[in-house]
Write a protein that holds these residues in place. Structure first.
Motif, PDB file in Angstrom:
ATOM      1  N   PRO A  22      42.474  44.672  35.355  1.00 46.79           N
ATOM      2  CA  PRO A  22      41.978  44.080  36.601  1.00 46.79           C
ATOM      3  C   PRO A  22      41.410  45.115  37.559  1.00 46.79           C
ATOM      4  N   CYS A  23      40.484  44.662  38.396  1.00 48.68           N
ATOM      5  CA  CYS A  23      39.968  45.518  39.457  1.00 48.68           C
ATOM      6  C   CYS A  23      41.130  46.028  40.307  1.00 48.68           C
ATOM      7  N   SER A  24      42.010  45.110  40.713  1.00 46.85           N
ATOM      8  CA  SER A  24      43.148  45.468  41.556  1.00 46.85           C
ATOM      9  C   SER A  24      44.447  44.939  40.979  1.00 46.85           C
ATOM     10  N   ALA A  25      45.477  45.740  41.107  1.00 42.82           N
ATOM     11  CA  ALA A  25      46.830  45.236  40.845  1.00 42.82           C
ATOM     12  C   ALA A  25      47.217  44.364  42.033  1.00 42.82           C
ATOM     13  N   GLU A  26      47.498  43.095  41.772  1.00 42.16           N
ATOM     14  CA  GLU A  26      47.776  42.159  42.859  1.00 42.16           C
ATOM     15  C   GLU A  26      49.274  41.832  42.948  1.00 42.16           C
ATOM     16  N   THR A  27      49.830  41.443  41.806  1.00 38.37           N
ATOM     17  CA  THR A  27      51.262  41.143  41.728  1.00 38.37           C
ATOM     18  C   THR A  27      51.794  41.704  40.412  1.00 38.37           C
TER      19      THR A  27
END
Length: 355
Positions: A22-27
């Motif tokens: 993913p572009c960002s680690a979110e959870t």
């Protein structure tokens, strides 16, 4: 400076090296879920942004060091190696503490020699692979300079990431690929692996495969693609992310050609044709930009009651172009025909405005 690089991925293998995530680690659930979906796709590195440099304040800027614990769990549960972006000494220290396998330096950091030097100083004496994205602006020397700073600090396991370059005006890409710059980097440093970040070049899903194939045709060494289990709901860069399933199909559809030599499938010819295709796309973009400027001139002429054709200006353009054609080894006849066609198209656009 002469530099000899080691393979940052470990043992050599047949192209391409694959980086996905993913572009960002979110959870924690999101990070682990995507990793488990990717673990059987033979990827070399699992990527996730922990700190996110955003253009404007107030946007999601990453979960911070907490996300590094999630990446460590990815390693434990899937066996995948993990990588994330660092922008300063603090980021480096946190990543080393959490046993991150590979670091990458983003485009906004590469553009600042002070920041790259800070990272290099923090890594001196540390044996860890580092990937360096091209700077935002199309500056090959700045890209090489960032790599040199790391090399002088003792880092030899280095790869370059081509993520395209910012450009003014509307283009078909989020960041123009400007392929000749990474091609020249590879020419100067043949043993430096170059990874294509098709996600940041494209900025949207529908052309990810096309850009990835061009990169493979140009003998790039790998691919870095943003993959999300629910792309439309991603907290950052939703439009350019794809699901693990779609990503798996993209990779399996790639045509991987042999480097160098001759082969019955005419791979050398295919590479040359790919280069022609890239330049043709760039020519069309430049022509589009020129016509837009011609339209702006048409608006000015209409507002100030100026005729479309200005013979002195047109003669000056032709004369200058013919002189340049001779110096470049191009036929004057060809350039004359080309510029007359371009000029006529500009007139057509201005006539529409005059109406």
């Amino acid at each position: 400076m002469e530099m000899k690089f080691e393979n940052p991925f470990g043992a050599d293998k047949k192209r391409p090296y694959i980086i996905a995530g993913p572009c960002s680690a979110e959870t924690e659930e999101q990070v682990l879920g995507i990793a488990h979906e990717l673990k059987d796709q033979n990827i070399d590195l699992y990527r996730a942004g922990i700190w996110k440099p955003r253009t404007k304040p107030g946007s999601f800027e990453g979960v911070g060091a907490l996300g590094l614990k999630w990446l460590r769990r990815v390693k434990e549960e899937t066996g995948l190696k993990v990588t994330t972006e660092v922008a300063n000494r603090v980021h480096v220290d946190e990543c080393l503490y959490h046993d991150i396998d590979v670091l990458w330096i983003g485009a906004r950091t590469t553009v600042n020699p002070f920041s790259v030097q800070d990272i290099a100083d923090a890594l001196e004496g540390v044996d860890i692979p580092v990937m360096v994205k091209n700077p935002i602006n199309a500056d090959l020397k700045l890209w090489i300079g960032g790599i040199e700073r790391l090399y002088k600090a003792g880092i030899t396991k280095i790869a370059a990431i081509h993520r395209g370059f910012s450009s003014f005006g509307e283009t078909n890409y989020r960041n123009a690929p400007t392929w000749q710059i990474p091609i020249e980097l590879k020419r100067q440093f043949p043993d430096l692996l170059i990874i294509n970040d098709n996600s940041h070049i494209c900025g949207r899903r529908d052309i990810l495969k096309d850009v990835a194939q061009v990169a493979m045709d140009l003998n790039f060494d790998g691919l870095m693609t943003e993959v999300h289990n629910n792309p439309d709901k991603a907290w950052s860069d939703a439009a350019q992310q794809i699901t693990p399933k779609v990503f798996g199909q993209l990779v399996s559809d790639l045509v991987i050609r042999e480097k160098g030599g001759t082969s019955v499938d005419q791979s050398d010819l295919a590479v040359l044709r790919s280069k022609i295709d890239v330049l043709d796309d760039e020519l069309l973009r430049i022509l589009d930009d020129r016509m837009k400027l011609a339209e702006e001139i048409g608006v000015y002429k209409k507002a100030n009651n100026i005729s479309i054709l200005q013979p002195e200006r047109w003669n000056a353009i032709l004369e200058k172009s013919e002189k340049k054609a001779t110096n470049l080894g191009l036929s004057v006849e060809f350039i004359n025909k080309l510029f007359r066609s371009v000029h006529q198209e500009s007139i057509n656009h201005q006539e529409e405005i005059m109406k």
